[in-house]
Design a protein around this motif. Structure first.
Motif, short mmCIF file in Angstrom:
data_model
loop_
_atom_site.label_atom_id
_atom_site.label_comp_id
_atom_site.label_asym_id
_atom_site.label_seq_id
_atom_site.Cartn_x
_atom_site.Cartn_y
_atom_site.Cartn_z
N GLU A 233 0.68 -1.15 -0.02
CA GLU A 233 0.15 0.17 0.18
C GLU A 233 0.93 1.32 -0.10
OE1 GLU A 233 -0.60 -1.83 4.31
OE2 GLU A 233 -0.37 -2.55 2.21
N GLU A 234 1.96 1.33 0.54
CA GLU A 234 3.12 2.41 0.30
C GLU A 234 3.44 2.64 -1.06
OE1 GLU A 234 5.04 2.75 4.66
OE2 GLU A 234 5.37 1.06 3.67
N LEU A 235 3.90 1.60 -1.56
CA LEU A 235 4.25 1.67 -2.98
C LEU A 235 3.09 2.33 -3.98
CD1 LEU A 235 6.21 -1.63 -3.43
CD2 LEU A 235 7.20 0.51 -3.30
N LEU A 236 1.70 1.99 -3.47
CA LEU A 236 0.66 2.59 -4.38
C LEU A 236 0.05 3.73 -3.84
CD1 LEU A 236 -1.09 -1.16 -4.77
CD2 LEU A 236 0.78 0.06 -6.26
N ASP A 237 0.11 4.04 -2.71
CA ASP A 237 -0.32 5.20 -2.31
C ASP A 237 -0.21 6.47 -3.04
OD1 ASP A 237 -1.76 7.24 -0.72
OD2 ASP A 237 -0.81 6.83 1.16
N PRO A 238 -1.00 7.09 -3.85
CA PRO A 238 -0.64 8.33 -4.59
C PRO A 238 -0.47 9.70 -3.58
CG PRO A 238 -3.13 8.08 -4.51
CD PRO A 238 -2.43 6.49 -3.81
N ALA A 239 -0.85 9.42 -2.51
CA ALA A 239 -0.77 10.76 -1.45
C ALA A 239 0.65 10.63 -0.80
CB ALA A 239 -1.83 10.89 -0.46
N LEU A 240 1.45 9.59 -0.93
CA LEU A 240 2.64 9.14 -0.29
C LEU A 240 3.73 9.37 -1.14
CD1 LEU A 240 4.04 8.38 2.30
CD2 LEU A 240 3.86 5.97 1.25
N SER A 241 4.68 10.54 -1.11
CA SER A 241 5.56 10.83 -1.83
C SER A 241 6.77 9.66 -1.91
CB SER A 241 6.24 12.29 -1.65
OG SER A 241 7.21 12.11 -0.52
N LEU A 242 7.61 9.64 -3.10
CA LEU A 242 8.62 8.56 -2.95
C LEU A 242 9.62 9.12 -1.80
CD1 LEU A 242 8.88 8.10 -6.82
CD2 LEU A 242 7.33 6.85 -5.17
N GLU A 243 10.03 10.45 -1.86
CA GLU A 243 10.82 10.78 -0.92
C GLU A 243 10.66 10.23 0.53
OE1 GLU A 243 11.19 13.61 -4.32
OE2 GLU A 243 9.61 12.45 -3.26
N GLU A 244 9.12 10.29 0.79
CA GLU A 244 8.68 10.13 2.26
C GLU A 244 9.10 8.45 2.47
OE1 GLU A 244 7.08 10.12 5.98
OE2 GLU A 244 7.94 11.68 4.90
N ILE A 245 8.92 7.55 1.30
CA ILE A 245 9.23 6.30 1.67
C ILE A 245 10.68 6.18 1.65
CG2 ILE A 245 9.16 4.12 0.17
CD1 ILE A 245 6.80 5.06 -1.59
N ALA A 246 11.44 6.89 0.99
CA ALA A 246 12.75 6.44 1.40
C ALA A 246 13.07 6.99 2.75
CB ALA A 246 13.78 7.24 0.47
N TRP A 247 12.62 7.97 3.27
CA TRP A 247 12.93 8.48 4.76
C TRP A 247 12.25 7.65 5.71
CZ3 TRP A 247 15.51 11.44 7.72
CH2 TRP A 247 14.93 11.39 9.14
N ARG A 248 11.21 6.83 5.35
CA ARG A 248 10.46 5.98 6.45
C ARG A 248 11.32 4.75 6.51
NH1 ARG A 248 3.82 5.27 5.41
NH2 ARG A 248 3.41 7.43 5.62
N LEU A 249 11.87 4.39 5.38
CA LEU A 249 12.92 2.95 5.34
C LEU A 249 14.19 3.31 5.95
CD1 LEU A 249 11.97 1.49 2.00
CD2 LEU A 249 10.96 0.76 4.03
N PHE A 250 14.96 4.30 5.49
CA PHE A 250 16.29 4.54 5.82
C PHE A 250 16.56 5.65 6.63
CE2 PHE A 250 15.68 2.52 1.45
CZ PHE A 250 15.86 1.26 1.96
N HIS A 251 15.76 6.25 7.40
CA HIS A 251 15.97 7.56 8.06
C HIS A 251 17.10 7.39 9.45
CE1 HIS A 251 12.76 5.56 10.72
NE2 HIS A 251 13.65 5.97 11.75
#
Length: 316
Positions: A233-251
């Protein structure tokens, strides 16, 4: 997180859409790099060319995401990445996608009569049978370098295109890698697919097999464990930026990101190009190909357009 780009893609009115633009991710302290991508309008355009059943559309969407992930790593202008899956006794007879300078295209040929007999959610083996995945990088000639072609081939084993791609990266590039891809193709006009690819880039890898370096750099296990927490759902969520995904995973570490150019549907067929191809045939053969109107109908599988090329056309 260090942002080396101008941010995510913007839609009309300046609002962020987070679609159709790859994001390069680097984690320097962990010797890791990768790509994240989410396809939306481009995916809709490609899938709309044919009336694919949902499972077929989904596997093509996954293949297009993989093509975007791998293709966006090309550095030279004019370079091309081609992804092709062929089968022996599979329902899918041919799947092909390619990427060149930000342009994506893809097509699936399958047996509809056999498809209607499979379960509603067919496995990869049910679709492809005994198949293989071929990944081809074409490097253009220029600056004293002859054009080069590199191809890796792996069996279409496992539960998904992502698993096959991960096997390809480990076997062909000899780099510890993780690939995750998800797609939602249930509603026409609202198709979305996303994926992440992370690879280990160990230091001092020359002169030895790259996979052996995982023993020297155990930080890969840490990066892999974090990347594996990504949710579909994170990969598909149109409201979630790709930058935010990177931050969530590797912050926990410094993360550097760089947004790539916008992706487009890029079918390269046109009347002039097709006329040039047909011009290679002798005139008498072109006459035999022609219909009663004196034209040769050429069907482009990628965009589903039919071009009527005059049999006697001089391409010059």
């Amino acid at each position: 997180m260090s942002d080396e780009s101008d941010g995510g893609s913007d839609g009309a009115g300046g609002s962020a859409t987070y679609f159709d633009r790859p994001l390069a991710v680097t984690i320097p302290a962990r010797h890791a790099r990768g790509r994240i991508v989410r396809l939306g309008p481009v995916l809709d355009t490609i899938l709309s060319a044919h009336d694919y059943p949902e499972p077929i559309a989904r596997v093509l969407a996954e293949a297009l995401v993989l093509t975007a992930l791998l293709g966006s790593t090309l550095k030279q202008a004019g370079g091309q990445l081609t992804l092709q899956a062929q089968t022996e006794a599979g329902i899918i007879e041919l799947l092909v996608c390619d990427f060149r300078e930000g342009e994506l295209r893809g097509y699936v040929k399958f047996d509809m009569e056999r498809f209607v007999e499979v379960p509603a959610d067919p496995s990869l083996f049910a679709l492809f049978g005994k198949g293989y995945l071929a990944v081809t990088f074409d490097r253009p000639a220029g600056e004293g370098v002859d054009g080069e072609r590199y191809q890796g081939i792996v069996p279409l084993d496992g539960a998904s295109i992502a698993e096959a791609a991960q096997s390809y990266l480990v076997q062909s590039e000899q780099l510890p890698s993780l690939v995750r891809i998800s797609a939602d193709c249930g509603t026409p006009g609202e198709h979305v697919a996303g994926g992440i690819m992370i690879q280990h880039l160990p230091e001092g890898e020359e002169g030895r097999e790259r996979l052996h370096t995982r023993l020297d750099h155990p930080e890969w296990d840490h990066v892999r464990a974090l990347a594996e927490t990504i949710k579909p759902e994170e990969l598909l969520d149109p409201a979630l930026s790709l930058e935010e995904i990177a931050w969530r995973l590797f912050h926990e570490d410094e993360v550097r990101v760089l947004a790539g150019d916008t992706l487009t549907r890029g079918c390269r067929c046109d009347a002039a190009y097709l006329a040039g191809v047909l011009a290679r045939f002798p005139e008498d053969e072109r006459r035999e190909m022609a219909d009663e109107n004196g034209t040769i109908p050429v069907d482009c599988a990628f965009c589903a357009k039919i071009f009527a090329i005059p049999a006697g056309l001089d391409p010059a």
